[in-house]
Design a protein around this motif. Sequence first.
Motif, mmCIF file in Angstrom:
data_model
loop_
_atom_site.group_PDB
_atom_site.id
_atom_site.type_symbol
_atom_site.label_atom_id
_atom_site.label_comp_id
_atom_site.label_asym_id
_atom_site.label_seq_id
_atom_site.Cartn_x
_atom_site.Cartn_y
_atom_site.Cartn_z
ATOM 1 N N MET A 71 56.981 54.022 43.311
ATOM 2 C CA MET A 71 56.040 54.012 42.203
ATOM 3 C C MET A 71 55.158 55.252 42.316
ATOM 4 O O MET A 71 54.609 55.538 43.375
ATOM 5 N N ALA A 72 55.033 55.987 41.211
ATOM 6 C CA ALA A 72 54.214 57.202 41.195
ATOM 7 C C ALA A 72 53.180 57.097 40.080
ATOM 8 O O ALA A 72 53.536 56.821 38.929
ATOM 9 N N VAL A 73 51.911 57.311 40.423
ATOM 10 C CA VAL A 73 50.851 57.243 39.423
ATOM 11 C C VAL A 73 49.849 58.366 39.685
ATOM 12 O O VAL A 73 49.452 58.614 40.824
ATOM 13 N N ARG A 74 49.439 59.036 38.632
ATOM 14 C CA ARG A 74 48.485 60.143 38.731
ATOM 15 C C ARG A 74 47.072 59.609 39.009
ATOM 16 O O ARG A 74 46.691 58.556 38.486
ATOM 17 N N PRO A 75 46.285 60.330 39.805
ATOM 18 C CA PRO A 75 44.925 59.865 40.135
ATOM 19 C C PRO A 75 44.042 59.614 38.921
ATOM 20 O O PRO A 75 43.205 58.702 38.948
ATOM 21 N N GLU A 76 44.212 60.396 37.852
ATOM 22 C CA GLU A 76 43.340 60.208 36.689
ATOM 23 C C GLU A 76 43.662 58.923 35.928
ATOM 24 O O GLU A 76 42.895 58.501 35.059
ATOM 25 N N LYS A 77 44.791 58.289 36.251
ATOM 26 C CA LYS A 77 45.165 57.034 35.601
ATOM 27 C C LYS A 77 44.763 55.824 36.459
ATOM 28 O O LYS A 77 45.084 54.686 36.113
ATOM 29 N N VAL A 78 44.112 56.102 37.586
ATOM 30 C CA VAL A 78 43.663 55.043 38.489
ATOM 31 C C VAL A 78 42.160 54.828 38.302
ATOM 32 O O VAL A 78 41.379 55.779 38.366
ATOM 33 N N ARG A 79 41.761 53.585 38.070
ATOM 34 C CA ARG A 79 40.348 53.266 37.912
ATOM 35 C C ARG A 79 39.765 52.832 39.266
ATOM 36 O O ARG A 79 40.441 52.156 40.034
ATOM 37 N N ILE A 80 38.526 53.211 39.505
ATOM 38 C CA ILE A 80 37.860 52.877 40.767
ATOM 39 C C ILE A 80 36.594 52.098 40.460
ATOM 40 O O ILE A 80 35.832 52.448 39.545
ATOM 41 N N SER A 81 36.353 51.018 41.218
ATOM 42 C CA SER A 81 35.195 50.161 40.941
ATOM 43 C C SER A 81 34.791 49.418 42.208
ATOM 44 O O SER A 81 35.624 49.157 43.086
ATOM 45 N N HIS A 82 33.504 49.068 42.281
ATOM 46 C CA HIS A 82 33.037 48.215 43.370
ATOM 47 C C HIS A 82 33.552 46.787 43.208
ATOM 48 O O HIS A 82 33.674 46.034 44.183
ATOM 49 N N ASP A 83 33.830 46.402 41.967
ATOM 50 C CA ASP A 83 34.146 45.009 41.661
ATOM 51 C C ASP A 83 35.650 44.774 41.596
ATOM 52 O O ASP A 83 36.414 45.626 41.117
ATOM 53 N N ALA A 84 36.051 43.606 42.049
ATOM 54 C CA ALA A 84 37.454 43.212 41.947
ATOM 55 C C ALA A 84 37.834 43.076 40.473
ATOM 56 O O ALA A 84 36.993 42.684 39.644
ATOM 57 N N PRO A 85 39.073 43.394 40.111
ATOM 58 C CA PRO A 85 39.476 43.316 38.701
ATOM 59 C C PRO A 85 39.457 41.871 38.204
ATOM 60 O O PRO A 85 39.864 40.950 38.923
ATOM 61 N N ILE A 86 38.976 41.686 36.992
ATOM 62 C CA ILE A 86 38.969 40.339 36.408
ATOM 63 C C ILE A 86 40.107 40.169 35.410
ATOM 64 O O ILE A 86 40.506 39.044 35.119
ATOM 65 N N GLU A 87 40.640 41.307 34.883
ATOM 66 C CA GLU A 87 41.736 41.204 33.933
ATOM 67 C C GLU A 87 43.036 40.946 34.679
ATOM 68 O O GLU A 87 43.204 41.335 35.832
ATOM 69 N N THR A 88 43.947 40.272 34.003
ATOM 70 C CA THR A 88 45.254 39.985 34.594
ATOM 71 C C THR A 88 46.240 41.081 34.215
ATOM 72 O O THR A 88 46.029 41.845 33.269
ATOM 73 N N GLY A 89 47.318 41.166 34.960
ATOM 74 C CA GLY A 89 48.388 42.106 34.619
ATOM 75 C C GLY A 89 48.151 43.525 35.062
ATOM 76 O O GLY A 89 48.820 44.443 34.594
ATOM 77 N N VAL A 90 47.165 43.742 35.968
ATOM 78 C CA VAL A 90 46.954 45.089 36.483
ATOM 79 C C VAL A 90 47.367 45.142 37.946
ATOM 80 O O VAL A 90 47.381 44.127 38.651
#
Length: 382
Positions: free
Chosen positions: A299-318
């Motif tokens: 799997m290859a993903v560009r850094p600008e397509k990666v989100r960074i957050s202090h909080d755990a994701p609440i949305e599903t499917g990510v």
Amino acid sequence: MAKTLGPVRRKFSPWNDPTAKPLIEFRNVVKRFGDFTAVDDVSLGIYEREFFALLGPSGCGKTTLMRMLAGFEHPSEGEIRLAGASLAGKQPYERPVNMMFQSYALFPHMSVEKNIAFGLVMDKMPKGEIETRVQEMLKLVKLEKFAKRKPHQLSGGQRQRVALARSLAKRPKVLLLDEPLGALDKKLREETQFELMDLQQELGMTFLIVTHDQEEAMTVADRIAVMDHGKLIQVAGPSEIYEQPNSRYVADFIGDINIVEGRVTAIDGGLIRMEAAAPRVSIVMEDDAATSVGATAWMAVRPEKVRISHDAPIETGVNAVHGEVWDIGYIGDTSVYHVKLDDGGTFRAAVANVSRTVERPIGWDDRVWLTWSKTAGVVLTA
């Protein structure tokens, strides 16, 4: 106001027309130097009015391929054709191409206008026509006021323009550019890239550029050929090369990227599920890669397509991984976060600096979550 070139660039894609014939054809070209194969069975078509880039690291064969087109080297096997005619046996001066070298190779004892006129004088063009052509070239590269100066009295950017004008003065069918902007500083190089694009469109010529600078190739070219060890790895437009690389080599060579190895566990309706060991994570990607359950993939993903957050994701499917900020690179318009993952490895996220804040919402040693969507990256099988 100058006419925009946007409509021209958007509609130009002769390589997608099955009836279009390439201006330049490399047919199964091989070049050996003793036991070393510099170019290995390359077949490639370049079309009239195309701005084409040969991109790759030093020693990949890109300059050798260009030199064979120019006539400074000859193929060990295969054939090169220009406008339907074979170039076999033709000397460099007999070919309707001109080459602009990285060193510029200007004559230090000649003025700017005499440097530009040199090739025309060698061709015995009438004096009046030479003067007219030189003035045209000076105007084209905006050096009219510098016509009487010697090369040492010019800046690096001005010398580059003189070399370009000299290469264009004979009106070749194809202009070959060998790392033409390598001697310029970053800001001037970026400005000159756009000037080259505008000039190429204005003249309606075919440009072939050799470069190891990925950003340069992505900026100027209609299509890019990525080379490695004498072979063509991928030939495509800049956006496809960046967003849809066909291999880990291309993905890693073009820009910055995160690559995770895993095993394919399920394929269902255009979704590919992978299980990775480092980091230990289940990944779901929307991709049509030719793979099978049980196969190894990346799997290859560009850094600008990666989100960074202090909080755990609440949305599903990510897709999500957890870790600690290990390093931060501030690049002005972007901040790049290197995150050491809990389950091994390092992941990168790039965040646009859209405000002027100095204090970072996320800093060193922070615990963070990194997430990316199913459509953010690609699945690679090679």
